[in-house]
Design an enzyme around this catalytic site. Structure first.
Site, mmCIF file in Angstrom:
data_model
loop_
_atom_site.group_PDB
_atom_site.id
_atom_site.type_symbol
_atom_site.label_atom_id
_atom_site.label_comp_id
_atom_site.label_asym_id
_atom_site.label_seq_id
_atom_site.Cartn_x
_atom_site.Cartn_y
_atom_site.Cartn_z
ATOM 1 N N GLY A 12 -78.045 -22.387 36.445
ATOM 2 C CA GLY A 12 -78.712 -23.696 36.168
ATOM 3 C C GLY A 12 -80.096 -23.621 36.440
ATOM 4 C CB CYS A 13 -82.157 -26.386 37.887
ATOM 5 S SG CYS A 13 -83.812 -26.552 38.755
ATOM 6 C CG PHE A 14 -86.304 -21.663 37.414
ATOM 7 C CD1 PHE A 14 -86.805 -22.876 37.785
ATOM 8 C CD2 PHE A 14 -86.330 -20.872 36.154
ATOM 9 C CE1 PHE A 14 -87.725 -23.427 37.037
ATOM 10 C CE2 PHE A 14 -87.388 -21.296 35.574
ATOM 11 C CZ PHE A 14 -88.259 -22.555 35.931
ATOM 12 C CD1 TRP A 15 -87.939 -25.337 40.041
ATOM 13 C CD2 TRP A 15 -87.634 -27.353 39.909
ATOM 14 N NE1 TRP A 15 -88.903 -25.897 39.397
ATOM 15 C CE2 TRP A 15 -88.659 -27.187 39.211
ATOM 16 C CE3 TRP A 15 -86.982 -28.721 40.003
ATOM 17 C CZ2 TRP A 15 -89.261 -28.078 38.428
ATOM 18 C CZ3 TRP A 15 -87.629 -29.653 39.266
ATOM 19 C CH2 TRP A 15 -88.747 -29.351 38.559
#
Length: 179
Positions: A12-15
């Site tokens: 999902g979101c790399f953050w």
């Protein structure tokens, strides 16, 4: 200083995944970026729009004598939902797919074994849809994405999405955390 190995994960979101993996003993570096697509030099805007085939990923460089690959897989599978195809929470599209991009055959086999074990143990209510692919090329994300959580802990996304993942990491894998 021991050996360094590399693995690329898309959860999902790399953050979110960057913030989780940066906290692990034996992890030397984590870089947000893009992989698994068909376009050279992808940008965040193009990846987010679903025009490149890339996933948001992190490249993890680690010392396997401190943190074995199997432990990284355990964290990966607990840090996101590997049962939703091209989706993590409200984020939808192939750029948010669950993917392991291996750098050697051993990683591929261990990832396959891990999925088989999680499936046999019925760890998840739905089937795991994580792709396992060879890493072709990793493209670093733009500078403003790097260390997002550390730079923006008070942002709504950080508080609502990333912080709970870090708390879960502490509950489920406290023995793996850096001092």
């Amino acid at each position: 200083m021991g050996r360094t190995e590399t693995i690329v994960f898309g959860g999902g979101c790399f953050w979110c995944t960057e913030a989780v993996f940066l906290r692990l003993k034996g992890v030397r570096s984590v870089a947000s970026g893009y992989a698994g697509g068909r376009v050279e030099n992808p940008t965040y805007a193009a990846v987010s729009a679903g025009r490149t085939g890339h996933a948001e990923v992190i490249r993890v460089e680690y010392d396997p004598t401190v943190i074995p690959f199997q432990k990284l897989l355990e964290v990966f599978f607990s840090a996101h939902d590997p049962t939703t195809l091209n989706r993590q929470g409200a984020d939808t599209g192939e750029q948010y797919r669950s993917v392991i991009l291996y750098t050697d055959e051993r990683q591929k086999l261990e990832a396959e074994r891990s999925i088989a074990e999680l499936t046999a143990a019925k760890k998840f209510a739905a089937p795991i849809v994580t792709n396992i692919e060879p890493l072709d090329r990793f493209w670093p994300a733009e500078e403003y994405h790097r260390d997002f959580y550390a730079k923006n802990p008070g942002e709504a996304y950080s508080r609502a999405i990333i912080a709970p993942k870090i708390e879960k990491l502490g509950r489920e894998h406290s023995e793996l955390l850096k001092e």
